[in-house]
Enzyme design. Structure first.
Site, PDB file in Angstrom:
ATOM      1  N   ARG A   1       0.846  -1.186   0.000  1.00  0.00           N
ATOM      2  CA  ARG A   1       0.000   0.000   0.000  1.00  0.00           C
ATOM      3  C   ARG A   1       0.879   1.233   0.000  1.00  0.00           C
ATOM      4  O   ARG A   1       1.882   1.310   0.710  1.00  0.00           O
ATOM      5  CB  ARG A   1      -0.932   0.030   1.214  1.00  0.00           C
TER       6      ARG A   1
ATOM      7  N   GLU B   1      -5.294   6.715  -5.802  1.00  0.00           N
ATOM      8  CA  GLU B   1      -5.378   5.978  -7.058  1.00  0.00           C
ATOM      9  C   GLU B   1      -6.728   6.219  -7.728  1.00  0.00           C
ATOM     10  O   GLU B   1      -7.737   6.348  -7.044  1.00  0.00           O
ATOM     11  CB  GLU B   1      -5.166   4.483  -6.796  1.00  0.00           C
TER      12      GLU B   1
ATOM     13  N   HIS C   1      -0.908  -0.371 -10.055  1.00  0.00           N
ATOM     14  CA  HIS C   1      -1.556  -1.284  -9.099  1.00  0.00           C
ATOM     15  C   HIS C   1      -2.029  -2.562  -9.791  1.00  0.00           C
ATOM     16  O   HIS C   1      -3.217  -2.900  -9.808  1.00  0.00           O
ATOM     17  CB  HIS C   1      -2.728  -0.614  -8.381  1.00  0.00           C
TER      18      HIS C   1
END
Length: 332
Positions: free
Chosen positions: A249, A278, A297
């Site tokens: 994270r 994000e 991601h």
């Protein structure tokens, strides 16, 4: 006690939104036709800005969430009077206020685990490591430009991998590292020497890990105690040619300190798959740093995981529409 749920609409099909389908693949990874006689499904391929969530999601009776891509706090849920069900993916979703959902009579259905997500995230971490160690993106670009052997890479054999976090993912990282002939050390706030040994690593305190490791890879769960757990002091202890890998994270790391360290060339580079916000802003400075290998991601985002996620999402919606919701998240 049976929880009260908001009733299904009458006289029309249920409106379902599949959120954050960035790659535009959700429609082909599950049999959504099972719902066609009772539901109209809309696939949303771009992220919705927080200030537009209430307005854009207002028409929908059910929302399908892909892990933690969209924040749904209590004030947003309270602003969606038409919302009658949430089909979430994964066993937990830290960006969804499930307690408020329960209070509003909105059932939250989940999926059984994350498919191949654990394996896929570890594989991506190693992809970032090799990409940086062997300069793969730059060498591939050089080949397209007609060049030949422009940068000298390094092998991982004989080097030290420092794992910050030794849970399911960290333990698998250690297993792979041993296969490559690496030394593995690990630290986390609650890790003991005995647990480190059981996970395939040698315990090191935090300072020692950052000083010794050639590659530091983060595998902690984000929470109040771990937010910003990697700061400027930790980064300053790293070797000048060491790498930082983050597939966990973004907020685990002080982003200002990381940008300062990387832009100053004080470590060898970073492989980053996760960010504080994000999708990452197009003008985010980290996108343009030459010593950063950045990915959007992608950790758990593989076909096998999405097939599991969306297949069970359809099952959950089908059960809910039949009055028998399954895999219900227990109210907090």
């Amino acid at each position: 006690m049976t929880q009260h749920h908001r009733p299904l609409p009458t006289g029309r099909k249920v409106r379902v939104a599949v959120l954050d389908d960035y790659m535009g693949v959700a429609h082909r990874l599950a049999d959504w036709s099972r719902l066609a006689d009772r539901a109209d499904v809309t696939f949303l391929t771009t992220a919705i800005a927080p200030e537009r969530l209430t307005r854009d999601l207002a028409p929908f009776d059910a929302l399908c969430l892909l892990r933690e891509r969209t924040d749904l706090p209590g004030d947003i849920l309270r602003g969606l009077p038409n919302l009658k069900a949430i089909a979430a993916t994964g066993r937990q979703n830290r960006t969804l206020d499930s307690a408020t959902a329960a209070a509003l009579g909105i059932p939250v259905m989940t999926t059984d685990g994350s498919g191949n997500g654990v394996f896929a995230t570890v594989e991506l971490a190693w992809g970032l490591i090799f990409g940086l160690m062997r300069h793969l993106p730059a060498e591939a670009a050089a080949m397209r430009a007609g060049d030949w052997q422009t940068r000298l890479g390094r092998a991982v054999h004989g080097r030290t991998l420092g794992l910050v976090g030794l849970g399911k993912l960290g333990t698998r990282m250690a297993l792979v590292a041993k296969a490559f002939g690496m030394d593995v050390i690990a630290w986390s706030p609650n890790l003991t020497p005995e647990r480190a040994h059981a996970g395939g690593a040698t315990y090191a305190d935090k300072e020692t890990l950052f000083r010794r490791a050639d590659i530091v890879s983060l595998h902690l769960v984000l929470g109040p105690a771990t937010k910003g757990i990697i700061g400027a002091v930790d980064l300053s202890r790293m070797k000048p040619d060491a790498l930082l890998i983050n597939t966990a994270r973004g907020p685990l790391v002080d982003q200002g300190a990381l940008l300062d360290t990387l832009s100053g060339g004080r470590i060898g580079g970073a492989g980053i798959d996760v960010y504080d916000h994000e999708p990452l802003s197009p003008d985010a400075p980290i996108r343009s740093l030459p010593n950063v290998l950045a990915t959007p991601h992608l950790g758990y985002a593989v076909q096998e995981t999405f097939e599991s996620f969306y297949g069970q999402t359809v099952e959950n919606l089908d059960g809910w529409l039949n009055g028998k919701p399954m895999r219900l998240l227990a109210a907090n």
